[in-house]
Design a protein around this motif. Structure first.
Motif, PDB file in Angstrom:
ATOM      1  N   THR A  93       0.924  -1.214  -0.169  1.00 39.19           N
ATOM      2  CA  THR A  93       0.240   0.324  -0.084  1.00 39.19           C
ATOM      3  C   THR A  93       0.872   1.205   0.103  1.00 39.19           C
ATOM      4  O   THR A  93       0.464   2.092  -0.813  1.00 39.19           O
ATOM      5  CB  THR A  93      -0.722  -0.138   1.484  1.00 39.19           C
ATOM      6  N   LEU A  94       1.700   1.370   0.833  1.00 43.05           N
ATOM      7  CA  LEU A  94       2.200   2.368   1.018  1.00 43.05           C
ATOM      8  C   LEU A  94       3.522   2.555  -0.474  1.00 43.05           C
ATOM      9  O   LEU A  94       3.320   3.299  -0.881  1.00 43.05           O
ATOM     10  CB  LEU A  94       3.744   2.099   1.973  1.00 43.05           C
ATOM     11  N   GLN A 207       9.467   0.386   8.137  1.00 48.92           N
ATOM     12  CA  GLN A 207       9.487   1.555   8.409  1.00 48.92           C
ATOM     13  C   GLN A 207      10.108   2.496   8.095  1.00 48.92           C
ATOM     14  O   GLN A 207       8.966   3.599   8.476  1.00 48.92           O
ATOM     15  CB  GLN A 207      11.062   1.085   9.933  1.00 48.92           C
ATOM     16  N   GLU A 208      10.911   2.076   6.775  1.00 45.45           N
ATOM     17  CA  GLU A 208      11.799   3.120   6.200  1.00 45.45           C
ATOM     18  C   GLU A 208      10.018   3.559   5.211  1.00 45.45           C
ATOM     19  O   GLU A 208      10.539   4.648   5.049  1.00 45.45           O
ATOM     20  CB  GLU A 208      12.441   2.022   4.582  1.00 45.45           C
ATOM     21  N   GLU A 209       9.758   2.373   4.505  1.00 40.51           N
ATOM     22  CA  GLU A 209       7.968   3.336   3.320  1.00 40.51           C
ATOM     23  C   GLU A 209       6.542   3.791   4.684  1.00 40.51           C
ATOM     24  O   GLU A 209       7.126   4.924   3.563  1.00 40.51           O
ATOM     25  CB  GLU A 209       7.165   2.677   3.119  1.00 40.51           C
ATOM     26  N   VAL A 226      -3.428   6.447   3.123  1.00 44.30           N
ATOM     27  CA  VAL A 226      -2.767   5.944   2.741  1.00 44.30           C
ATOM     28  C   VAL A 226      -3.441   5.298   2.426  1.00 44.30           C
ATOM     29  O   VAL A 226      -3.607   3.657   2.526  1.00 44.30           O
ATOM     30  CB  VAL A 226      -1.609   5.096   3.564  1.00 44.30           C
ATOM     31  N   GLY A 227      -3.603   5.175   0.610  1.00 44.32           N
ATOM     32  CA  GLY A 227      -4.528   4.055   0.291  1.00 44.32           C
ATOM     33  C   GLY A 227      -6.059   3.851   0.099  1.00 44.32           C
ATOM     34  O   GLY A 227      -5.825   4.375   0.920  1.00 44.32           O
ATOM     35  N   ALA A 228      -6.310   3.066   0.182  1.00 43.57           N
ATOM     36  CA  ALA A 228      -7.180   3.088   0.520  1.00 43.57           C
ATOM     37  C   ALA A 228      -8.059   1.892   1.351  1.00 43.57           C
ATOM     38  O   ALA A 228      -8.873   1.864   2.307  1.00 43.57           O
ATOM     39  CB  ALA A 228      -8.100   1.528  -0.516  1.00 43.57           C
ATOM     40  N   ALA A 229      -6.556   1.577   2.443  1.00 44.05           N
ATOM     41  CA  ALA A 229      -7.005   1.528   3.977  1.00 44.05           C
ATOM     42  C   ALA A 229      -7.336   2.320   4.615  1.00 44.05           C
ATOM     43  O   ALA A 229      -8.393   2.512   6.062  1.00 44.05           O
ATOM     44  CB  ALA A 229      -5.744   1.349   4.366  1.00 44.05           C
ATOM     45  N   ALA A 230      -7.480   4.230   4.417  1.00 47.96           N
ATOM     46  CA  ALA A 230      -7.364   4.576   5.007  1.00 47.96           C
ATOM     47  C   ALA A 230      -9.314   5.203   5.456  1.00 47.96           C
ATOM     48  O   ALA A 230      -9.865   5.197   5.588  1.00 47.96           O
ATOM     49  CB  ALA A 230      -7.367   6.277   4.039  1.00 47.96           C
ATOM     50  N   ALA A 231      -9.787   4.170   4.343  1.00 48.31           N
ATOM     51  CA  ALA A 231     -10.940   4.689   4.201  1.00 48.31           C
ATOM     52  C   ALA A 231     -11.666   4.090   5.208  1.00 48.31           C
ATOM     53  O   ALA A 231     -12.857   3.137   5.489  1.00 48.31           O
ATOM     54  CB  ALA A 231     -12.054   4.163   2.494  1.00 48.31           C
ATOM     55  N   SER A 232     -10.703   2.696   5.218  1.00 46.94           N
ATOM     56  CA  SER A 232     -11.956   1.573   6.432  1.00 46.94           C
ATOM     57  C   SER A 232     -11.500   1.480   7.993  1.00 46.94           C
ATOM     58  O   SER A 232     -10.343   2.237   8.474  1.00 46.94           O
ATOM     59  CB  SER A 232     -11.215  -0.452   5.823  1.00 46.94           C
TER      60      SER A 232
END
Length: 426
Positions: A93-94, A207-209, A226-232
């Motif tokens: 995702t990152l 951690q780097e990403e 951060v990608g689609a994860a933010a919607a959940s």
């Protein structure tokens, strides 16, 4: 297999015999299992990973190998395997986020910020990381040295006399510099929350990403997405259940968690020296410390809670710390569900051992598959664990020979779920 041999040698040094045993029953070696019998089907394969199905065991824990688009990761035990799978999804995702227009806009805005490492983010390729496990025989032992965890980084460099830094070096530079920028720590916690991962994970690539993407949004003055994860809204809750991250870990920065945990231990009556040693222990991550403290807080009427901190201070590796935290989580779950009512908790070797109000001794063992080894046979007959009734509360499975051997030594066994995996063990 070399790692497995090293592990078996480590186990032999970690356990000191406490009694003279007559001719033992036939001891068993570790076995090969199928990962599909240990992990949920949906965790075996994903968009960016595949768990190798042949899994070696060392007599206690399963050793997983996970191939991914970002390198091969190894994990010791089911909980860590689930954690690594979630982290691989987060890395994907990152990486996808860093290719988007919003990231590019944030990077453009942040270019004026006083962190030179940011200037190199776009033009450097990502690293592939192979993470080798620190294999330890921590089930019954409390003696011996740990085998170190190594992280091998395969770096892609541009040609020329002055090679450009890799993405990993960029991430580390950003993390080392930006951690002192006011507000960045909170922003990174939000990134971890949206991804549903441990903000203090020992996974260097993750951690780097996170550092790279968080900085672009944070310094660019853009809302973190951060990608689609933010919607959940349920991602963080799922992470709490899946890998045992305490619910408040996403709301407190590292200094805030440390102050909170230290104060809590002082209120429990621990000595200042033991608290200090715990808070600065290099083999305990912020999350591991916080898991242990919150678990102890969940046992307010149980005497001897300071013994767990002494066990934690003796941990020689992150894997031992995970094992201890998972063992304690088993006791907490049994207390909360009414399966047990503990009055005293003490150290049983390197395991916590809790006594119920009825006088039963319960020893938790967060394992995958236990075979009857010399160490297990010694454990079964240990004089310091002699009691009227004693129960090995275990995750995973015991071999038939192990079950018979424990029963012959006066032990009962109780199978429970893996702590942190949707609240119980499958």
């Amino acid at each position: 297999m070399k790692n497995l041999l090293l592990l078996q040698l480590a186990i032999a040094t970690l356990t000191a015999p406490v009694f003279a045993q007559s001719t033992p029953a036939a001891y068993e070696p570790g076995v090969l299992l199928e990962a599909s019998t240990l992990l949920p089907p949906e965790q075996m394969r994903g968009p960016s990973h595949r768990v190798r199905n042949q899994v070696a065991t060392d007599g206690y824990m399963a050793h997983f190998e996970i191939d991914s688009d970002f390198g091969t990761f190894e994990a010791v035990g089911v909980p860590q395997a689930l954690q690594r799978v979630r982290e691989i999804d987060a890395i994907r995702t990152l990486v996808e986020t860093s290719k988007g227009d919003l990231f590019a806009e944030g990077l453009k805005r942040s270019i004026e910020q006083p962190i030179d490492a940011v200037r190199n983010i776009v033009r450097n390729p990502v690293e592939s990381v192979k993470q080798a496990p620190k294999t330890v025989g921590h089930f019954f032992g409390n003696i011996g040295s740990a085998i170190g965890r190594g992280v091998e980084q395969v770096k892609e460099r541009n040609s020329g006399d002055s090679p450009q830094p890799t993405a990993g070096e960029v991430g580390r530079n950003i993390g080392n510099t930006a951690k002192n920028v006011a507000g960045f720590g909170k922003a990174k916690l939000e990134t971890a929350k949206q991804l549903g991962v441990d903000p203090y994970s020992d996974n260097p690539r993750l951690q780097e990403e996170m550092d790279k993407v968080t900085w672009a949004f944070f310094a660019g003055g853009l809302p973190l997405r951060v990608g689609a994860a933010a919607a959940s809204a349920g991602v963080a809750v799922a992470a709490t259940n899946m890998v045992g991250i305490p619910e408040d870990a996403y709301g407190l920065t590292e200094p805030e968690i440390s102050r909170r945990d230290a104060n809590s231990l002082v209120e429990m009556g621990l000595r200042d020296g033991d608290v200090t040693a715990f808070m600065v222990h290099r083999n305990l991550s912020v999350t591991q410390r916080h898991r242990l403290v919150t678990s102890l807080e969940a046992l307010p009427k149980t005497a001897g809670r300071g013994n767990i901190i002494l066990l934690a201070n003796a941990c020689e590796s992150s894997e031992q710390a995970d094992f201890l935290a998972n063992a304690l989580a088993i006791l907490v779950h049994r207390q909360r569900t009414g399966a047990a009512d503990y009055t005293v908790i003490r150290a049983g070797g390197r395991l916590p051992a809790a006594t119920t109000a009825a006088g039963t001794l319960e020893v938790p063992a967060p394992v995958d598959y236990v075979t009857w080894t010399e160490d297990v046979s010694h454990f079964a007959a240990r004089a310091d664990l002699a009691t009227g009734q004693k129960v090995l509360v275990h995750t995973g499975k015991l071999s038939a020979v192990t079950t018979s051997g424990l029963e012959a030594a006066g032990w009962k066994t109780a199978a429970v779920g893996y702590p942190g995996v949707n609240g119980t063990v499958r």
